[in-house]
Motif scaffolding. Structure first.
Motif, mmCIF file in Angstrom:
data_model
loop_
_atom_site.group_PDB
_atom_site.id
_atom_site.type_symbol
_atom_site.label_atom_id
_atom_site.label_comp_id
_atom_site.label_asym_id
_atom_site.label_seq_id
_atom_site.Cartn_x
_atom_site.Cartn_y
_atom_site.Cartn_z
ATOM 1 N N SER A 89 -4.550 31.196 -94.573
ATOM 2 C CA SER A 89 -5.566 32.203 -94.862
ATOM 3 C C SER A 89 -6.752 31.545 -95.559
ATOM 4 N N LEU A 90 -7.941 32.090 -95.341
ATOM 5 C CA LEU A 90 -9.127 31.654 -96.068
ATOM 6 C C LEU A 90 -9.176 32.394 -97.394
ATOM 7 N N TRP A 91 -9.442 31.661 -98.469
ATOM 8 C CA TRP A 91 -9.339 32.208 -99.819
ATOM 9 C C TRP A 91 -10.712 32.389 -100.469
ATOM 10 N N HIS A 92 -10.789 33.460 -101.245
ATOM 11 C CA HIS A 92 -11.883 33.649 -102.196
ATOM 12 C C HIS A 92 -11.635 32.699 -103.369
ATOM 13 N N THR A 93 -12.598 31.829 -103.661
ATOM 14 C CA THR A 93 -12.408 30.889 -104.767
ATOM 15 C C THR A 93 -13.704 30.648 -105.515
ATOM 16 N N HIS A 94 -13.572 30.521 -106.832
ATOM 17 C CA HIS A 94 -14.692 30.138 -107.694
ATOM 18 C C HIS A 94 -14.662 28.645 -108.024
ATOM 19 N N SER A 95 -13.629 27.959 -107.599
ATOM 20 C CA SER A 95 -13.386 26.585 -108.036
ATOM 21 C C SER A 95 -14.434 25.600 -107.516
ATOM 22 N N PRO A 96 -14.810 24.616 -108.341
ATOM 23 C CA PRO A 96 -15.694 23.543 -107.872
ATOM 24 C C PRO A 96 -14.941 22.419 -107.171
ATOM 25 N N GLU A 97 -13.611 22.434 -107.204
ATOM 26 C CA GLU A 97 -12.859 21.295 -106.681
ATOM 27 C C GLU A 97 -13.018 21.091 -105.175
ATOM 28 N N PRO A 98 -13.118 22.136 -104.355
ATOM 29 C CA PRO A 98 -13.372 21.880 -102.938
ATOM 30 C C PRO A 98 -14.690 21.133 -102.695
ATOM 31 N N MET A 99 -15.729 21.465 -103.462
ATOM 32 C CA MET A 99 -16.987 20.734 -103.303
ATOM 33 C C MET A 99 -16.834 19.298 -103.770
ATOM 34 N N ASN A 100 -16.108 19.079 -104.858
ATOM 35 C CA ASN A 100 -15.831 17.705 -105.279
ATOM 36 C C ASN A 100 -15.156 16.918 -104.160
ATOM 37 N N ALA A 101 -14.181 17.534 -103.509
ATOM 38 C CA ALA A 101 -13.465 16.844 -102.438
ATOM 39 C C ALA A 101 -14.413 16.454 -101.303
ATOM 40 N N ILE A 102 -15.313 17.350 -100.940
ATOM 41 C CA ILE A 102 -16.260 17.049 -99.862
ATOM 42 C C ILE A 102 -17.195 15.909 -100.255
ATOM 43 N N LEU A 103 -17.815 16.017 -101.430
ATOM 44 C CA LEU A 103 -18.806 15.031 -101.829
ATOM 45 C C LEU A 103 -18.170 13.662 -102.053
ATOM 46 N N ASP A 104 -16.964 13.646 -102.598
ATOM 47 C CA ASP A 104 -16.272 12.367 -102.783
ATOM 48 C C ASP A 104 -15.968 11.721 -101.441
ATOM 49 N N ALA A 105 -15.554 12.528 -100.471
ATOM 50 C CA ALA A 105 -15.218 11.978 -99.158
ATOM 51 C C ALA A 105 -16.461 11.518 -98.403
ATOM 52 N N LEU A 106 -17.554 12.226 -98.546
ATOM 53 C CA LEU A 106 -18.785 11.839 -97.853
ATOM 54 C C LEU A 106 -19.365 10.555 -98.421
ATOM 55 N N GLY A 107 -19.211 10.363 -99.722
ATOM 56 C CA GLY A 107 -19.776 9.183 -100.365
ATOM 57 C C GLY A 107 -21.294 9.249 -100.425
ATOM 58 N N GLU A 108 -21.882 8.244 -101.017
ATOM 59 C CA GLU A 108 -23.340 8.225 -101.190
ATOM 60 C C GLU A 108 -24.066 8.206 -99.854
ATOM 61 N N ALA A 109 -23.511 7.498 -98.876
ATOM 62 C CA ALA A 109 -24.179 7.388 -97.567
ATOM 63 C C ALA A 109 -24.233 8.721 -96.840
#
Length: 257
Positions: A164-184
Motif C-alpha cells: 500500500s502507498l502510505w501517508h507519511t511526514h517522514s524525511p527519511e524517504p527523501m534522504n534515501a533518494i538524495l543519498d542514492a542519486l549522489g551529487e552527480a
C-alpha cells in the motif's frame, strides 16, 4: 479544462474547502504548533529549526501571516481557516519557479507524502515540465526507508509498505533518494510536500511544497529562506479531483499548459 480566473479559483478553493473554512480543527492546529515548539522532530518535516521556534505563539504568528489561520491565541477550539488569496499567491510563486525550471531545462524531482490526494497534482506538473524539455528525475530502484520502500508512480516518488502507498511526514524517504542519486544526480528543484519537501530544502536544494494549516514547519522554512515556496491548502480534501482547477491554473501561470 478551462483555466479559471483568479477570482473564480478563489471561489472554487473555498467551495471545495481546499481553503477558507477547512476541515482541520483549531485544536489540532494548535497542538501541532505546540509540538513543533517543544522540539518534536516529527513536526519539523525534515527541517532543522534549532531553538529558534520554542515559543508556540511565534509559530502561530507565522501561520496567521503565511497561511491565514485565525491570529487570536485565545481561539482554542472550533473552526480554523486558510486564506484562499494566500493559496493563490503561493501558486503564483510556484508558477514563477516552474517557469524558471522550464527555461533552464532543469532536473526536477517530484514526491508526495499524500499519495491519496496529491499524486495527480504532482504528476500533471511533471508532465508539463517534461514537455518543455526538463529532466524529470527517475529514482533508483530498491530504495528503503522507515521499514518500507521508496518507489515511483507517474513520475512521483512515494512511500510503500505492505503493498500500500502510505501517508507519511517522514524525511527519511527523501534522504534515501538524495543519498542514492549522489551529487552527480542531484536535482535542481524538488516539488513535494511534508518531510519530502522539508528535507530537500534543508539539504540545500530549491524546494517548493504544499502544506496544510496543521503543518507549520514548511511555512517557517519559507520564512527562514530554506524553502523556496510553501503553498497553503488542505492537503486531503473529499475528492482529489477538486485539485484539478488549481493544477491547471498553476500550469497556465507557468506557461506549461
Amino acid at each position: 479544462m478551462p483555466i479559471l480566473s483568479r477570482p473564480a479559483l478563489v471561489e472554487h478553493l473555498v467551495r471545495t474547502r481546499i481553503a477558507g473554512d477547512v476541515a482541520t480543527p483549531r485544536d489540532n492546529n494548535l497542538s501541532h504548533y505546540r509540538k513543533l515548539a517543544n522540539g518534536d522532530r516529527h513536526y519539523w518535516l525534515g527541517l532543522e529549526l534549532g531553538d529558534r521556534w520554542a515559543d508556540e505563539q511565534d509559530v502561530l504568528a507565522v501561520m496567521a501571516e503565511r497561511c491565514g489561520v485565525v491570529d487570536d491565541p485565545a481561539h482554542r477550539t472550533g473552526q480554523d481557516t486558510i486564506d484562499p488569496e494566500l493559496t493563490v499567491d503561493g501558486l503564483d510563486r510556484m508558477a514563477a519557479r516552474l517557469r524558471k525550471a522550464a527555461a533552464g531545462k532543469e532536473r526536477v524531482l517530484f514526491a508526495t507524502g499524500h499519495p491519496g490526494a496529491l499524486i495527480d497534482v504532482h504528476s500533471r506538473v511533471a508532465a508539463g515540465l517534461r514537455a518543455q524539455g526538463c529532466d524529470i528525475v527517475k529514482i533508483p530502484g530498491g530504495l528503503v526507508a522507515d521499514e518500507g520502500y521508496v518507489v515511483q508512480f507517474a513520475d512521483v516518488a512515494v512511500f510503500e509498505r505492505g503493498a500500500s502507498l502510505w501517508h507519511t511526514h517522514s524525511p527519511e524517504p527523501m534522504n534515501a533518494i538524495l543519498d542514492a542519486l549522489g551529487e552527480a544526480g542531484r536535482p535542481d528543484l524538488v516539488v513535494a510536500d511534508h518531510g519530502w519537501a522539508g528535507r530537500a530544502g534543508q539539504r540545500g536544494i530549491d524546494s517548493v511544497g504544499y502544506a496544510d494549516c496543521n503543518d507549520p514547519a514548511l511555512f517557517i522554512g519559507e520564512a527562514e529562506g530554506t524553502m523556496q515556496v510553501t503553498i497553503p491548502l488542505d492537503d486531503h480534501v473529499l475528492d482529489p479531483r477538486f485539485y484539478e482547477p488549481m493544477t491547471e491554473y498553476t500550469l497556465a501561470a507557468a506557461g506549461l499548459s
